[in-house]
Motif scaffolding. Sequence first.
Motif, PDB file in Angstrom:
ATOM      1  N   ALA A 172      -8.577  -3.604  -3.653  1.00  0.00           N
ATOM      2  CA  ALA A 172      -9.664  -4.474  -3.192  1.00  0.00           C
ATOM      3  C   ALA A 172     -10.301  -5.245  -4.342  1.00  0.00           C
ATOM      4  O   ALA A 172     -11.079  -6.179  -4.109  1.00  0.00           O
ATOM      5  CB  ALA A 172     -10.726  -3.637  -2.482  1.00  0.00           C
ATOM      6  N   LEU A 173      -9.975  -4.882  -5.575  1.00  0.00           N
ATOM      7  CA  LEU A 173     -10.576  -5.509  -6.745  1.00  0.00           C
ATOM      8  C   LEU A 173     -10.017  -6.901  -7.004  1.00  0.00           C
ATOM      9  O   LEU A 173      -8.855  -7.183  -6.695  1.00  0.00           O
ATOM     10  CB  LEU A 173     -10.326  -4.642  -7.983  1.00  0.00           C
ATOM     11  CG  LEU A 173     -10.970  -3.256  -8.013  1.00  0.00           C
ATOM     12  CD1 LEU A 173     -10.257  -2.378  -9.034  1.00  0.00           C
ATOM     13  CD2 LEU A 173     -12.455  -3.371  -8.328  1.00  0.00           C
ATOM     14  N   ARG A 174     -10.835  -7.745  -7.595  1.00  0.00           N
ATOM     15  CA  ARG A 174     -10.378  -9.008  -8.147  1.00  0.00           C
ATOM     16  C   ARG A 174     -10.176  -8.833  -9.653  1.00  0.00           C
ATOM     17  O   ARG A 174     -10.737  -7.909 -10.253  1.00  0.00           O
ATOM     18  CB  ARG A 174     -11.401 -10.117  -7.883  1.00  0.00           C
ATOM     19  CG  ARG A 174     -11.481 -10.542  -6.420  1.00  0.00           C
ATOM     20  CD  ARG A 174     -12.503 -11.654  -6.229  1.00  0.00           C
ATOM     21  NE  ARG A 174     -12.620 -12.037  -4.819  1.00  0.00           N
ATOM     22  CZ  ARG A 174     -13.555 -12.851  -4.341  1.00  0.00           C
ATOM     23  NH1 ARG A 174     -14.473 -13.362  -5.179  1.00  0.00           N
ATOM     24  NH2 ARG A 174     -13.586 -13.150  -3.059  1.00  0.00           N
ATOM     25  N   PRO A 175      -9.400  -9.715 -10.282  1.00  0.00           N
ATOM     26  CA  PRO A 175      -9.130  -9.536 -11.720  1.00  0.00           C
ATOM     27  C   PRO A 175     -10.385  -9.428 -12.576  1.00  0.00           C
ATOM     28  O   PRO A 175     -10.419  -8.682 -13.558  1.00  0.00           O
ATOM     29  CB  PRO A 175      -8.315 -10.786 -12.076  1.00  0.00           C
ATOM     30  CG  PRO A 175      -7.641 -11.170 -10.800  1.00  0.00           C
ATOM     31  CD  PRO A 175      -8.633 -10.841  -9.719  1.00  0.00           C
ATOM     32  N   GLN A 176     -11.450 -10.163 -12.215  1.00  0.00           N
ATOM     33  CA  GLN A 176     -12.656 -10.167 -13.051  1.00  0.00           C
ATOM     34  C   GLN A 176     -13.565  -8.961 -12.815  1.00  0.00           C
ATOM     35  O   GLN A 176     -14.524  -8.747 -13.567  1.00  0.00           O
ATOM     36  CB  GLN A 176     -13.456 -11.452 -12.839  1.00  0.00           C
ATOM     37  CG  GLN A 176     -14.091 -11.603 -11.456  1.00  0.00           C
ATOM     38  CD  GLN A 176     -13.212 -12.351 -10.471  1.00  0.00           C
ATOM     39  OE1 GLN A 176     -12.004 -12.328 -10.588  1.00  0.00           O
ATOM     40  NE2 GLN A 176     -13.827 -13.040  -9.523  1.00  0.00           N
ATOM     41  N   TYR A 225      -9.677   0.116   1.893  1.00  0.00           N
ATOM     42  CA  TYR A 225      -9.573  -1.240   1.359  1.00  0.00           C
ATOM     43  C   TYR A 225     -10.637  -2.141   1.975  1.00  0.00           C
ATOM     44  O   TYR A 225     -11.344  -2.875   1.267  1.00  0.00           O
ATOM     45  CB  TYR A 225      -8.177  -1.801   1.650  1.00  0.00           C
ATOM     46  CG  TYR A 225      -7.984  -3.245   1.222  1.00  0.00           C
ATOM     47  CD1 TYR A 225      -7.496  -3.552  -0.040  1.00  0.00           C
ATOM     48  CD2 TYR A 225      -8.274  -4.294   2.091  1.00  0.00           C
ATOM     49  CE1 TYR A 225      -7.322  -4.868  -0.431  1.00  0.00           C
ATOM     50  CE2 TYR A 225      -8.111  -5.612   1.708  1.00  0.00           C
ATOM     51  CZ  TYR A 225      -7.634  -5.886   0.452  1.00  0.00           C
ATOM     52  OH  TYR A 225      -7.460  -7.207   0.060  1.00  0.00           O
ATOM     53  N   ALA A 226     -10.779  -2.097   3.295  1.00  0.00           N
ATOM     54  CA  ALA A 226     -11.710  -2.986   3.989  1.00  0.00           C
ATOM     55  C   ALA A 226     -13.159  -2.717   3.577  1.00  0.00           C
ATOM     56  O   ALA A 226     -13.925  -3.651   3.317  1.00  0.00           O
ATOM     57  CB  ALA A 226     -11.549  -2.826   5.505  1.00  0.00           C
ATOM     58  N   VAL A 227     -13.540  -1.452   3.509  1.00  0.00           N
ATOM     59  CA  VAL A 227     -14.914  -1.100   3.153  1.00  0.00           C
ATOM     60  C   VAL A 227     -15.202  -1.459   1.697  1.00  0.00           C
ATOM     61  O   VAL A 227     -16.260  -2.020   1.376  1.00  0.00           O
ATOM     62  CB  VAL A 227     -15.167   0.398   3.413  1.00  0.00           C
ATOM     63  CG1 VAL A 227     -16.468   0.847   2.763  1.00  0.00           C
ATOM     64  CG2 VAL A 227     -15.201   0.671   4.911  1.00  0.00           C
ATOM     65  N   PHE A 237       0.838  -1.208   0.000  1.00  0.00           N
ATOM     66  CA  PHE A 237       0.000   0.000   0.000  1.00  0.00           C
ATOM     67  C   PHE A 237       0.870   1.254   0.000  1.00  0.00           C
ATOM     68  O   PHE A 237       0.603   2.219  -0.734  1.00  0.00           O
ATOM     69  CB  PHE A 237      -0.906   0.030   1.236  1.00  0.00           C
ATOM     70  CG  PHE A 237      -2.022  -0.970   1.237  1.00  0.00           C
ATOM     71  CD1 PHE A 237      -2.581  -1.426   0.053  1.00  0.00           C
ATOM     72  CD2 PHE A 237      -2.537  -1.450   2.436  1.00  0.00           C
ATOM     73  CE1 PHE A 237      -3.630  -2.347   0.060  1.00  0.00           C
ATOM     74  CE2 PHE A 237      -3.579  -2.361   2.462  1.00  0.00           C
ATOM     75  CZ  PHE A 237      -4.123  -2.816   1.270  1.00  0.00           C
ATOM     76  N   TYR A 238       1.893   1.232   0.843  1.00  0.00           N
ATOM     77  CA  TYR A 238       2.768   2.394   0.968  1.00  0.00           C
ATOM     78  C   TYR A 238       3.491   2.664  -0.355  1.00  0.00           C
ATOM     79  O   TYR A 238       3.532   3.813  -0.841  1.00  0.00           O
ATOM     80  CB  TYR A 238       3.776   2.149   2.087  1.00  0.00           C
ATOM     81  CG  TYR A 238       4.747   3.280   2.321  1.00  0.00           C
ATOM     82  CD1 TYR A 238       4.322   4.492   2.857  1.00  0.00           C
ATOM     83  CD2 TYR A 238       6.094   3.138   2.004  1.00  0.00           C
ATOM     84  CE1 TYR A 238       5.212   5.536   3.071  1.00  0.00           C
ATOM     85  CE2 TYR A 238       6.992   4.174   2.219  1.00  0.00           C
ATOM     86  CZ  TYR A 238       6.549   5.362   2.748  1.00  0.00           C
ATOM     87  OH  TYR A 238       7.433   6.396   2.959  1.00  0.00           O
ATOM     88  N   ARG A 239       4.019   1.606  -0.955  1.00  0.00           N
ATOM     89  CA  ARG A 239       4.705   1.757  -2.251  1.00  0.00           C
ATOM     90  C   ARG A 239       3.750   2.298  -3.305  1.00  0.00           C
ATOM     91  O   ARG A 239       4.098   3.213  -4.068  1.00  0.00           O
ATOM     92  CB  ARG A 239       5.273   0.413  -2.694  1.00  0.00           C
ATOM     93  CG  ARG A 239       5.866   0.421  -4.098  1.00  0.00           C
ATOM     94  CD  ARG A 239       6.391  -0.956  -4.489  1.00  0.00           C
ATOM     95  NE  ARG A 239       6.890  -0.952  -5.856  1.00  0.00           N
ATOM     96  CZ  ARG A 239       6.131  -1.225  -6.919  1.00  0.00           C
ATOM     97  NH1 ARG A 239       4.825  -1.500  -6.754  1.00  0.00           N
ATOM     98  NH2 ARG A 239       6.654  -1.215  -8.135  1.00  0.00           N
ATOM     99  N   ILE A 243      -5.909   3.856  -3.920  1.00  0.00           N
ATOM    100  CA  ILE A 243      -5.153   2.611  -3.770  1.00  0.00           C
ATOM    101  C   ILE A 243      -5.959   1.589  -2.970  1.00  0.00           C
ATOM    102  O   ILE A 243      -5.991   0.406  -3.303  1.00  0.00           O
ATOM    103  CB  ILE A 243      -3.789   2.871  -3.108  1.00  0.00           C
ATOM    104  CG1 ILE A 243      -2.937   3.789  -3.993  1.00  0.00           C
ATOM    105  CG2 ILE A 243      -3.068   1.564  -2.833  1.00  0.00           C
ATOM    106  CD1 ILE A 243      -2.719   3.292  -5.413  1.00  0.00           C
ATOM    107  N   GLY A 244      -6.624   2.036  -1.917  1.00  0.00           N
ATOM    108  CA  GLY A 244      -7.455   1.114  -1.151  1.00  0.00           C
ATOM    109  C   GLY A 244      -8.535   0.490  -1.996  1.00  0.00           C
ATOM    110  O   GLY A 244      -8.772  -0.727  -1.955  1.00  0.00           O
TER     111      GLY A 244
END
Length: 385
Positions: free
Chosen positions: A97-101, A255-257, A55-57, A92-93
């Motif tokens: 959180a996404l999946r490839p599809q 990211y979590a939400v 995340f930081y990068r 970034i969050g």
Amino acid sequence: MSQSREAFGPDLVEVFGPSQRDGGPDLVQLLTPEGERTHHPEFDLDFSGDQLRGFYRDMVLTRRIDTEATALQRHGELGIWAQLLGQEAAQIGAGRALRPQDYVFPTYREHGVAWCRGVDPLDLLGLFRGVDHGAWDPRENNFGLYTIVIGAQALHATGYAMGIQRDGAVGTGDPDRDAAVVAHFGDGASSQGDVNEAFIFAASYNAPVVFFCQNNQWAISEPIERQSRIPLYQRALGFGFPGVRVDGNDVLATYAVTQAALQRAREGSGPTLVEAYTYRMGAHTTTDDPTRYRLSDDVEHWKLKDPIARLEVYLRRNGLVDDDFVADLKVEADALGHRLREGCKALADPKALDLFAHVYAEETEELRHQREGYAAYLDTFEGAR
């Protein structure tokens, strides 16, 4: 022309209040501005060291893209640039959180989400340089082309979500098949008819779409208090689906939400509105002068909530990064900046006849006649083709 928020009337201030303007009591937060880890009863995750460093990068490199693009515009290499300074955690969050599809419909500021989806930043620069309309292939990374028409992508996203729903890619229980769609827009776009129509269709058809609003509190020069009498996430209830307000400067909470909202959509439970409460520390675009309509005190207040700084404090405090890691990342960022500077200047100008190349999948007879006629016209000018 600069004026405080209180200048818009005591009734608006009362609605939003000091705590509300900082996010309010319903704000989901997992990392405070001081870098302290907190927990939330509904949205809480355990993060590995590699994930946190990632995340930081991502945020550091995304900010470097933004910095370089802004400098390139100032030097006349780009026609315009939409800055994201201060909004790195929200993007970034959501992106990670996404999946490839899953499929993303961006507006024109989602440079961090584009980074997460593997879009070459040079392709973004080509668009803002005016040499193409977006050179990346949306089919390769499930990331749509940037949308300049404010809010239009919300309808595109809803229609696409209804499509994958009817294709049987929702609610099957197969994590490699079930998909969701994200529509990104800002607080200004939330006032557009297209966005509200998208809410209606998404609710009516239970579409698997996450409406991700980056509320940076300024629709160009219009403050959020002038756009909504209630916090934006509460609007979702009026359309019949849940809304969540998350600290958009907290990459962990975002990211979590977003992950929870996406999973809800993939399972067939319908749309969610995520309001990432953040702040646009830079200008709306490089043609904008924010000092004409907002106070410097507001900017200084939000600098203390910088998304990159708060995560770095947490990482250092817990021994997850050291000076060597940060130094190595700076070297990587410098290399990225150099590639963008040199690559942008080397981007080829489009050929005049290229404007006919991507109108239809198969060239129509009418388009062929238009192209031939324009080519004949260009031939009357030496080297025009």
